[in-house]
Scaffold this motif. Structure first.
Motif, PDB file in Angstrom:
ATOM      1  N   ARG A  94       0.841  -1.183   0.000  1.00 19.54           N
ATOM      2  CA  ARG A  94       0.000   0.000   0.000  1.00 19.54           C
ATOM      3  C   ARG A  94       0.888   1.248   0.000  1.00 19.54           C
ATOM      4  O   ARG A  94       1.833   1.329   0.769  1.00 19.54           O
ATOM      5  CB  ARG A  94      -0.862  -0.044   1.258  1.00 19.54           C
ATOM      6  CG  ARG A  94      -1.989   0.902   1.236  1.00 19.54           C
ATOM      7  CD  ARG A  94      -2.910   0.638   2.425  1.00 19.54           C
ATOM      8  NE  ARG A  94      -4.285   0.569   1.958  1.00 19.54           N
ATOM      9  CZ  ARG A  94      -4.945   1.642   1.548  1.00 19.54           C
ATOM     10  NH1 ARG A  94      -4.365   2.807   1.570  1.00 19.54           N
ATOM     11  NH2 ARG A  94      -6.179   1.544   1.129  1.00 19.54           N
ATOM     12  N   GLU A  95       0.558   2.218  -0.878  1.00 24.21           N
ATOM     13  CA  GLU A  95       1.383   3.429  -0.995  1.00 24.21           C
ATOM     14  C   GLU A  95       1.401   4.237   0.305  1.00 24.21           C
ATOM     15  O   GLU A  95       2.431   4.655   0.770  1.00 24.21           O
ATOM     16  CB  GLU A  95       0.837   4.306  -2.123  1.00 24.21           C
ATOM     17  CG  GLU A  95       1.209   3.821  -3.506  1.00 24.21           C
ATOM     18  CD  GLU A  95       2.639   4.208  -3.874  1.00 24.21           C
ATOM     19  OE1 GLU A  95       2.965   5.392  -3.746  1.00 24.21           O
ATOM     20  OE2 GLU A  95       3.398   3.319  -4.295  1.00 24.21           O
ATOM     21  N   ALA A  96       0.223   4.485   0.860  1.00 21.93           N
ATOM     22  CA  ALA A  96       0.132   5.254   2.106  1.00 21.93           C
ATOM     23  C   ALA A  96      -1.210   4.962   2.734  1.00 21.93           C
ATOM     24  O   ALA A  96      -2.040   4.292   2.135  1.00 21.93           O
ATOM     25  CB  ALA A  96       0.259   6.748   1.816  1.00 21.93           C
ATOM     26  N   GLY A  97      -1.418   5.461   3.944  1.00 20.84           N
ATOM     27  CA  GLY A  97      -2.684   5.205   4.624  1.00 20.84           C
ATOM     28  C   GLY A  97      -2.748   3.758   5.049  1.00 20.84           C
ATOM     29  O   GLY A  97      -1.762   3.045   5.021  1.00 20.84           O
ATOM     30  N   GLU A  98      -3.954   3.311   5.493  1.00 22.65           N
ATOM     31  CA  GLU A  98      -4.035   1.906   5.884  1.00 22.65           C
ATOM     32  C   GLU A  98      -5.246   1.221   5.275  1.00 22.65           C
ATOM     33  O   GLU A  98      -6.145   1.876   4.768  1.00 22.65           O
ATOM     34  CB  GLU A  98      -4.033   1.784   7.410  1.00 22.65           C
ATOM     35  CG  GLU A  98      -4.957   2.746   8.096  1.00 22.65           C
ATOM     36  CD  GLU A  98      -4.775   2.710   9.602  1.00 22.65           C
ATOM     37  OE1 GLU A  98      -5.784   2.627  10.305  1.00 22.65           O
ATOM     38  OE2 GLU A  98      -3.595   2.746  10.040  1.00 22.65           O
ATOM     39  N   SER A  99      -5.207  -0.110   5.322  1.00 22.07           N
ATOM     40  CA  SER A  99      -6.291  -0.898   4.754  1.00 22.07           C
ATOM     41  C   SER A  99      -7.614  -0.534   5.418  1.00 22.07           C
ATOM     42  O   SER A  99      -7.665  -0.270   6.610  1.00 22.07           O
ATOM     43  CB  SER A  99      -5.999  -2.385   4.942  1.00 22.07           C
ATOM     44  OG  SER A  99      -7.120  -3.125   4.538  1.00 22.07           O
ATOM     45  N   LYS A 100      -8.687  -0.513   4.614  1.00 18.95           N
ATOM     46  CA  LYS A 100      -9.984  -0.116   5.133  1.00 18.95           C
ATOM     47  C   LYS A 100     -10.735  -1.294   5.727  1.00 18.95           C
ATOM     48  O   LYS A 100     -11.853  -1.174   6.166  1.00 18.95           O
ATOM     49  CB  LYS A 100     -10.834   0.499   4.013  1.00 18.95           C
ATOM     50  CG  LYS A 100     -10.160   1.619   3.247  1.00 18.95           C
ATOM     51  CD  LYS A 100      -9.962   2.830   4.124  1.00 18.95           C
ATOM     52  CE  LYS A 100      -9.192   3.932   3.430  1.00 18.95           C
ATOM     53  NZ  LYS A 100      -7.839   3.573   3.039  1.00 18.95           N
ATOM     54  N   TRP A 101     -10.113  -2.465   5.707  1.00 18.11           N
ATOM     55  CA  TRP A 101     -10.822  -3.651   6.170  1.00 18.11           C
ATOM     56  C   TRP A 101     -10.424  -4.017   7.588  1.00 18.11           C
ATOM     57  O   TRP A 101      -9.274  -4.311   7.858  1.00 18.11           O
ATOM     58  CB  TRP A 101     -10.524  -4.834   5.251  1.00 18.11           C
ATOM     59  CG  TRP A 101     -11.028  -4.627   3.870  1.00 18.11           C
ATOM     60  CD1 TRP A 101     -10.304  -4.207   2.792  1.00 18.11           C
ATOM     61  CD2 TRP A 101     -12.361  -4.819   3.409  1.00 18.11           C
ATOM     62  NE1 TRP A 101     -11.122  -4.122   1.693  1.00 18.11           N
ATOM     63  CE2 TRP A 101     -12.378  -4.487   2.048  1.00 18.11           C
ATOM     64  CE3 TRP A 101     -13.546  -5.234   4.023  1.00 18.11           C
ATOM     65  CZ2 TRP A 101     -13.531  -4.562   1.268  1.00 18.11           C
ATOM     66  CZ3 TRP A 101     -14.684  -5.306   3.246  1.00 18.11           C
ATOM     67  CH2 TRP A 101     -14.679  -4.977   1.899  1.00 18.11           C
ATOM     68  N   SER A 102     -11.398  -4.050   8.480  1.00 20.61           N
ATOM     69  CA  SER A 102     -11.137  -4.576   9.815  1.00 20.61           C
ATOM     70  C   SER A 102     -11.486  -6.059   9.776  1.00 20.61           C
ATOM     71  O   SER A 102     -12.147  -6.523   8.851  1.00 20.61           O
ATOM     72  CB  SER A 102     -12.013  -3.863  10.830  1.00 20.61           C
ATOM     73  OG  SER A 102     -13.370  -4.117  10.532  1.00 20.61           O
ATOM     74  N   THR A 103     -11.030  -6.815  10.783  1.00 18.16           N
ATOM     75  CA  THR A 103     -11.347  -8.243  10.812  1.00 18.16           C
ATOM     76  C   THR A 103     -12.857  -8.435  10.806  1.00 18.16           C
ATOM     77  O   THR A 103     -13.389  -9.284  10.100  1.00 18.16           O
ATOM     78  CB  THR A 103     -10.748  -8.878  12.078  1.00 18.16           C
ATOM     79  OG1 THR A 103      -9.374  -8.522  12.114  1.00 18.16           O
ATOM     80  CG2 THR A 103     -10.887 -10.375  12.056  1.00 18.16           C
ATOM     81  N   LYS A 104     -13.563  -7.593  11.565  1.00 23.02           N
ATOM     82  CA  LYS A 104     -15.016  -7.706  11.650  1.00 23.02           C
ATOM     83  C   LYS A 104     -15.660  -7.494  10.277  1.00 23.02           C
ATOM     84  O   LYS A 104     -16.535  -8.250   9.858  1.00 23.02           O
ATOM     85  CB  LYS A 104     -15.539  -6.674  12.651  1.00 23.02           C
ATOM     86  CG  LYS A 104     -16.986  -6.879  13.019  1.00 23.02           C
ATOM     87  CD  LYS A 104     -17.427  -5.857  14.048  1.00 23.02           C
ATOM     88  CE  LYS A 104     -18.880  -5.507  13.826  1.00 23.02           C
ATOM     89  NZ  LYS A 104     -19.233  -4.177  14.295  1.00 23.02           N
ATOM     90  N   SER A 105     -15.198  -6.464   9.559  1.00 25.49           N
ATOM     91  CA  SER A 105     -15.839  -6.186   8.271  1.00 25.49           C
ATOM     92  C   SER A 105     -15.517  -7.295   7.273  1.00 25.49           C
ATOM     93  O   SER A 105     -16.329  -7.608   6.412  1.00 25.49           O
ATOM     94  CB  SER A 105     -15.435  -4.814   7.741  1.00 25.49           C
ATOM     95  OG  SER A 105     -14.054  -4.776   7.477  1.00 25.49           O
ATOM     96  N   LEU A 106     -14.332  -7.919   7.418  1.00 33.58           N
ATOM     97  CA  LEU A 106     -13.989  -9.023   6.518  1.00 33.58           C
ATOM     98  C   LEU A 106     -14.883 -10.238   6.765  1.00 33.58           C
ATOM     99  O   LEU A 106     -15.331 -10.882   5.820  1.00 33.58           O
ATOM    100  CB  LEU A 106     -12.523  -9.430   6.706  1.00 33.58           C
ATOM    101  CG  LEU A 106     -11.508  -8.587   5.935  1.00 33.58           C
ATOM    102  CD1 LEU A 106     -10.100  -9.003   6.288  1.00 33.58           C
ATOM    103  CD2 LEU A 106     -11.735  -8.698   4.437  1.00 33.58           C
TER     104      LEU A 106
END
Ligand code: UDP
Ligand code: MG
Length: 305
Positions: free
Chosen positions: A199-211
């Protein structure tokens, strides 16, 4: 054939990346002389993503954007992209450049050769934590089995011909699963491998719960197998009860009854938990029917540029 290529980029809280992503893609397209448009879909971001998209659209002639009234999720953002894209074909890619944009050139060439779907398949899953990798693998194993589509290492990074875009848009279902549906429709398909970049910057938008939520939703929207599993569980329970039933009758006849208190409690707990699981699964399907039947739009666009 020199058709127009629409590059659809779902973006949620990617303010840090919009400029760079737009520049990188514009440069590649210009260098390879591909007629293109870039369509950012701002999925109701809470940061300055939309301002950045508007700025990029002013700066680059072929950059456009649509802005959602709130966060609707990546699937909805992809659908909006397919709706607003003007191209003869489109590529869906992530904003964080984990899908290397240089691959688009290769995908476009294959489209020119006559392929209607070009799927980029993950060569490896990039930097992911062990637990994430395990869960993703389990999910894709289940979904591949249930759908009969090889989803192992599939991604949303795909090129679709206009024909395929229209087929997907004409599907009535609200809970779509782009990755699976775009294979399910068939058409002349080919695959190319790609390495997942960091990932270029920032963080993944997926939490374990949302996955987990996403996994359950997609499994239940693609197959009724969980309901069949429930039925099988029911039968197994029935069998167990028959065995225990016979056992207690034998004990009764032998005059050794009354001892089975523990068994009763265990059975009681076991069967009620199975019933609860079953109700949960059935409830999930009903919730999905309810969702579909309400007929609400998959997304609401509040601004365009
Ligand atoms: N995304 C989106 N809506 C969401 C979550 C994510 O449009 O609700 C976009 C996000 O901006 C990115 C892409 O989907 O362009 C993939 O998201 P992310 O990189 O967070 O997922 P990962 O690569 O970790 O699977
Ligand atoms: Mg990512």
């Amino acid at each position: 054939m020199e058709g127009l290529l629409s590059i659809i980029i779902p973006s949620y809280n990617e303010g840090l990346l919009i400029d760079n992503t737009a520049n990188v893609v514009v440069d590649i397209m210009t260098e390879h002389k591909i007629p293109y448009e870039i369509l950012f879909v701002d999925d109701g971001s809470k940061d300055d993503t939309w301002n950045r998209i508007q700025a990029a659209s002013k700066k680059h002639e072929h950059v456009r954007g649509v802005h959602f009234s709130r966060n609707f999720g990546k699937e909805s953002a992809i659908t909006a992209g397919l709706t607003y894209a003007k191209g003869d074909c489109c590529v869906v890619m992530d904003c964080d450049l984990q899908h290397p944009p240089i691959k688009i050139v290769e995908m476009y060439k294959l489209w020119q050769e006559g392929y209607e779907v070009v799927e980029a398949v993950k060569e490896d899953r990039g930097e992911e934590s062990g637990i994430h990798r395990f869960m993703a693998n389990t999910f894709y194993k289940i979904i591949s089995k249930l759908t009969n589509i090889d989803m192992m290492n599939a991604s949303d990074f795909k090129l679709l011909d206009r024909k395929v875009m229209l087929v997907l848009l004409n599907m009535k279902e609200k809970n779509s699963f782009f990755r699976a549906l775009s294979s399910w429709v068939g058409f002349k398909t080919t695959q190319i491998p790609f390495r997942v970049a960091e990932r270029e910057a920032g963080e993944s938008k997926w939490s374990t719960k949302s996955l987990i939520k996403y996994a359950i939703l997609n499994i239940t929207s693609f197959s009724s197998a969980p309901m069949q599993i429930v039925t099988i569980c029911g039968f197994i329970m029935l069998l167990i009860s028959v065995v225990f039933g016979i056992n207690s009758i034998v004990q009764y006849v032998n005059g050794t009854a009354l001892g089975g208190f523990t068994t009763v409690i265990l059975l009681q707990l076991f069967s009620s938990s199975i019933i609860m699981i079953c109700l949960g699964i059935i409830g999930y399907y009903i919730a999905q029917i309810y969702d579909e039947i309400k007929g609400r739009p998959k997304f609401i666009v509040s601004e365009e540029c």
